[in-house]
Design a protein around this motif. Structure first.
Motif, short mmCIF file in Angstrom:
data_model
loop_
_atom_site.label_atom_id
_atom_site.label_comp_id
_atom_site.label_asym_id
_atom_site.label_seq_id
_atom_site.Cartn_x
_atom_site.Cartn_y
_atom_site.Cartn_z
N ARG A 315 21.35 -68.17 -64.99
CA ARG A 315 21.67 -69.52 -65.27
C ARG A 315 22.43 -69.98 -64.13
NH1 ARG A 315 23.48 -70.38 -71.52
NH2 ARG A 315 21.49 -70.02 -72.53
N LYS A 316 23.30 -69.50 -63.53
CA LYS A 316 24.21 -69.96 -62.21
C LYS A 316 22.98 -69.98 -61.32
CE LYS A 316 27.96 -68.51 -59.61
NZ LYS A 316 27.73 -67.95 -58.35
N ARG A 317 22.15 -69.23 -60.87
CA ARG A 317 21.39 -69.29 -59.81
C ARG A 317 20.37 -70.68 -60.10
NH1 ARG A 317 19.86 -64.47 -57.21
NH2 ARG A 317 18.47 -65.88 -55.96
N MET A 318 19.86 -70.80 -61.34
CA MET A 318 18.97 -71.95 -61.37
C MET A 318 19.84 -73.25 -61.24
SD MET A 318 17.14 -69.96 -64.69
CE MET A 318 15.89 -71.18 -65.18
N ARG A 319 20.94 -73.28 -61.60
CA ARG A 319 21.87 -74.65 -61.53
C ARG A 319 21.89 -74.89 -60.06
NH1 ARG A 319 25.65 -72.37 -65.18
NH2 ARG A 319 25.18 -73.40 -67.45
N GLU A 320 22.16 -73.69 -59.32
CA GLU A 320 22.23 -74.02 -57.77
C GLU A 320 20.99 -74.36 -57.27
OE1 GLU A 320 25.60 -70.23 -57.24
OE2 GLU A 320 23.41 -69.96 -56.55
N ILE A 321 19.78 -73.82 -57.55
CA ILE A 321 18.54 -74.38 -57.24
C ILE A 321 18.39 -75.96 -57.71
CG2 ILE A 321 16.08 -73.96 -57.49
CD1 ILE A 321 16.87 -70.92 -57.64
N VAL A 322 18.70 -76.07 -58.81
CA VAL A 322 18.65 -77.48 -59.26
C VAL A 322 19.39 -78.56 -58.45
CG1 VAL A 322 18.91 -79.19 -61.05
CG2 VAL A 322 17.84 -76.79 -61.50
N GLU A 323 20.44 -78.06 -58.07
CA GLU A 323 21.27 -79.11 -57.33
C GLU A 323 20.92 -79.62 -55.85
OE1 GLU A 323 25.28 -77.33 -57.46
OE2 GLU A 323 25.23 -77.58 -59.70
N LYS A 324 19.98 -78.50 -55.15
CA LYS A 324 19.53 -78.68 -53.85
C LYS A 324 18.42 -79.84 -53.90
CE LYS A 324 20.88 -74.35 -52.04
NZ LYS A 324 20.72 -73.11 -52.35
N SER A 325 18.74 -81.22 -54.23
CA SER A 325 17.61 -82.14 -54.57
C SER A 325 17.04 -82.31 -53.29
CB SER A 325 17.95 -83.03 -55.29
OG SER A 325 18.87 -82.86 -56.48
N LEU A 326 15.81 -82.75 -53.53
CA LEU A 326 14.98 -83.34 -52.14
C LEU A 326 15.39 -84.68 -52.22
CD1 LEU A 326 11.23 -82.18 -52.90
CD2 LEU A 326 12.60 -81.44 -50.96
N PRO A 327 15.41 -85.32 -50.86
CA PRO A 327 15.90 -86.71 -50.59
C PRO A 327 15.30 -87.73 -51.76
CG PRO A 327 15.02 -85.91 -48.67
CD PRO A 327 14.71 -84.87 -49.81
N LEU A 328 16.15 -88.48 -52.21
CA LEU A 328 16.19 -89.63 -53.19
C LEU A 328 15.70 -89.29 -54.47
CD1 LEU A 328 14.82 -92.58 -50.84
CD2 LEU A 328 17.22 -91.68 -51.61
N THR A 329 16.03 -87.69 -55.01
CA THR A 329 15.64 -87.37 -56.12
C THR A 329 16.77 -86.86 -56.70
OG1 THR A 329 15.01 -85.27 -55.80
CG2 THR A 329 13.24 -86.76 -55.44
N LYS A 330 16.70 -86.82 -57.93
CA LYS A 330 17.91 -86.26 -58.85
C LYS A 330 17.57 -85.14 -60.07
CE LYS A 330 22.59 -86.50 -59.74
NZ LYS A 330 22.74 -85.06 -59.71
N ALA A 331 18.11 -84.21 -59.91
CA ALA A 331 17.61 -83.30 -61.21
C ALA A 331 18.77 -82.69 -61.93
CB ALA A 331 16.86 -81.95 -60.56
N SER A 332 18.48 -82.53 -63.32
CA SER A 332 19.54 -81.92 -63.94
C SER A 332 18.98 -80.90 -65.11
CB SER A 332 20.48 -83.00 -64.85
OG SER A 332 19.65 -83.67 -65.76
N ILE A 333 19.70 -79.73 -65.33
CA ILE A 333 19.12 -78.60 -66.09
C ILE A 333 20.30 -78.57 -67.25
CG2 ILE A 333 20.02 -76.73 -64.62
CD1 ILE A 333 17.29 -75.36 -65.68
#
Ligand SMILES: [Zn+2]
Length: 428
Positions: A315-333
Motif C-alpha cells: 500500500r505504501k508503494r502504491m501511494r507513492e506511485i499515485v502521488e507522482k502525478s503527471l502535469p495538471l492531473t490529480k490522483a487519490s487512492i
C-alpha cells in the motif's frame, strides 16, 4: 490347495474396497452410506446451483440458505440467520449448531454466495460427462456446502453425531464481504468457542489441502484533470485523467508484480467527461469524446497478500506511485480491508496430518499442503489466528469464478467420505 486359497483371496479382494482394512466398522458403514446417497446428494447440489446467489442478490442468498437450513434441521441441528446492518447491503449468514460433550468442538465453514451476479447470463447445472458437471458455484462453493451436509447426513444416520459439538457457519458474502471484520464479528466469536476450524473451499484434487491462504483487500483510484480541446493535450491542458490512470496502473505492474505472494488486479476502469460508479451494482457509466481531454477516470482493483506486513508495504508503494502525478492531473487512492491472510502454521500442520491419515486409511494416498500463493482469500482467514485451521476440503473442479466453472463428480464422493471419517475421528 494353494490355487484355491489364492482364488478365494482374489474373490474377497474384488468384493471389498482396498481401504476396508484400515477403517473401523462404523467408518466403513459411513463410507458406504455416502456412496449410496450420491444420487440425492447430486440432485440437491443441482437444485442449489440453479438458484442464483450472487453476493448482491440477497434474496437468492437467503433462498439457498433456507434450503440448506432445512437439511441441517433434519440432522438435529438448530439453525439461525445472522443479519447484518442494512448499510452493508448483504444477505447475512446461516448458522447451524448442535451441542454435546464428545470429542473436539468443530467449526465448519462454507459460503452461500457466488461471484455470479444476477446480471450475468444464468448457466444451469449441466452434466458434461460422467465425471464433470458445470454450473455457477458448483465448485465454489455450493459443492463444498453440500459436501458438508452429505457427510453429516451419513454420520447422523449411524447416530454418530449424537452428543457432538458442531457449528456450521455459511456466510452470505464471502465473495464480496462488506464491512471487513465488522461483518465477521459473530463468525469470529463463535469460532473462538470451538477447538478447530475446517473450511470447504474448493479442493485441489484428492491430495492437497490448504494450510495457508492469502488475504484480500481492495483499492479505489480516482483521477481528475484539466479538460478542454484535445489538440491542447500534452501542452497547457496537461495529460488528462486517462493517461494519468494508465501511468499509475502501469507503474503498479512494473514495480510490484514480481513480489512473491503479492498480486493486485484492476477489475474495472472508466474514464471520460463524466464518470459515475454504483457500488451496489458494481456498474460504471461514462461519456466521452475523442476531441475532449478526459477530466475524470476511476479504477477499482484488489490486493492479495500473505501477511499484514506485505499488505502494508504494498500500500505504501502504491501511494507513492499515485502521488507522482503527471502535469495538471490529480490522483487519490483509498484502500479497503477485506479478508486477512492465513499464515501457514504448526497447528494447521497437525490438522493436515490427520487428513493425511484418513486419506491413507481410505486407500486414497497421501495429502500434502498446497502452495499458499495459489489460492485466493477465504473466510477461514478471519479465525486463523485463534484456532487450528485447514481449508481446501471442499469439492474439486476447475475454473472457479469463471463461466467455465466445473465440479469433478468422480472425486466428489471420496471427498465427502474423507470429511465424514475426519469428523468422526475428531468427535470421538
Ligand atoms: Zn469460495
Amino acid at each position: 490347495m494353494i490355487k484355491n486359497s489364492s482364488l478365494l483371496f482374489c474373490l474377497l479382494a474384488a468384493s471389498q474396497p482396498l481401504y476396508s482394512q484400515k477403517l473401523s466398522k462404523p467408518e466403513k458403514t459411513v463410507v458406504e452410506t455416502i456412496q449410496r446417497q450420491m444420487p440425492e446428494t447430486e440432485a440437491f447440489l443441482e437444485k442449489v446451483v440453479n438458484i442464483n446467489s450472487g453476493t448482491l442478490n440477497k434474496e437468492g442468498v437467503r433462498t439457498v440458505g433456507n434450503l440448506m437450513a432445512t437439511e441441517f434441521e433434519k440432522l438435529g441441528f438448530k439453525t439461525e440467520w445472522v443479519s447484518l446492518p442494512d448499510s452493508l447491503n448483504r444477505a447475512g449468514h446461516l448458522v447451524a449448531t448442535r451441542q454435546g460433550k464428545k470429542g473436539k468442538k468443530l467449526f465448519l465453514i462454507g459460503h452461500l454466495d457466488t461471484v455470479f451476479e444476477k446480471s450475468l447470463p444464468m448457466e444451469p447445472f449441466t452434466r458434461v460427462n460422467d465425471s464433470t458437471a458445470s454450473g455457477q458455484g458448483a465448485n465454489d462453493m455450493k459443492g463444498g456446502d453440500v459436501l458438508i451436509i452429505a457427510a453429516l447426513k451419513a454420520l447422523h444416520q449411524q447416530k454418530l453425531l449424537d452428543d457432538t459439538s458442531i457449528t456450521v457457519y455459511f456466510t452470505g458474502d464471502e465473495e464480496s464481504s462488506a464491512g471487513g471484520s465488522e461483518s465477521r464479528r459473530d463468525f469470529i466469536e463463535r469460532a473462538k468457542r470451538c477447538d478447530l476450524a475446517l473450511a470447504f473451499e474448493g479442493a485441489q484434487g484428492l491430495h492437497q489441502v490448504t494450510m495457508g491462504r492469502r488475504g484480500a483487500s481492495s483499492w479505489t483510484l480516482k483521477v481528475a484533470s484539466r479538460t478542454g480541446h484535445s489538440s491542447r493535450v500534452f501542452s497547457d491542458l496537461g495529460y488528462g485523467a486517462i493517461f494519468e490512470t494508465a501511468r499509475i496502473l502501469n507503474e503498479f505492474r512494473r514495480t510490484l508484480s514480481q513480489e512473491q505472494y503479492l498480486t493486485f488486479n484492476p477489475g474495472l476502469i472508466v474514464g471520460g467527461s463524466d464518470v459515475r460508479y454504483d457500488d451496489k451494482t458494481a456498474k460504471a457509466e461514462t461519456t466521452g469524446k475523442t476531441n475532449i481531454v478526459a477530466p475524470a477516470a476511476f479504477a477499482k482493483g484488489d490486493l492479495r497478500f500473505i501477511s499484514e506486513t506485505q499488505k502494508e508495504a504494498a500500500r505504501k508503494r502504491m501511494r507513492e506511485i499515485v502521488e507522482k502525478s503527471l502535469p495538471l492531473t490529480k490522483a487519490s487512492i483509498t484502500f479497503e480491508d477485506g479478508i486477512p491472510a492465513m499464515e501457514p502454521s504448526e497447528k494447521n500442520e497437525s490438522l493436515r496430518k490427520l487428513v493425511d491419515q484418513v486419506s491413507r486409511d481410505m486407500g486414497l494416498g497421501p495429502v500434502t499442503a498446497g502452495d499458499p500463493g495459489a489460492r485466493g482469500a477465504g473466510d477461514v482467514s478471519f479465525v486463523a489466528e485463534y484456532l487450528p485451521c485447514l481449508d481446501g476440503l471442499g469439492a474439486s473442479g476447475k475454473g472457479a469464478h469463471s463461466i467455465e466453472e466445473t465440479i469433478n463428480l468422480k472425486e466428489y464422493p471420496f471427498l465427502i467420505q474423507r470429511t465424514a471419517v475426519l469428523i468422526y475421528r475428531l468427535t470421538r
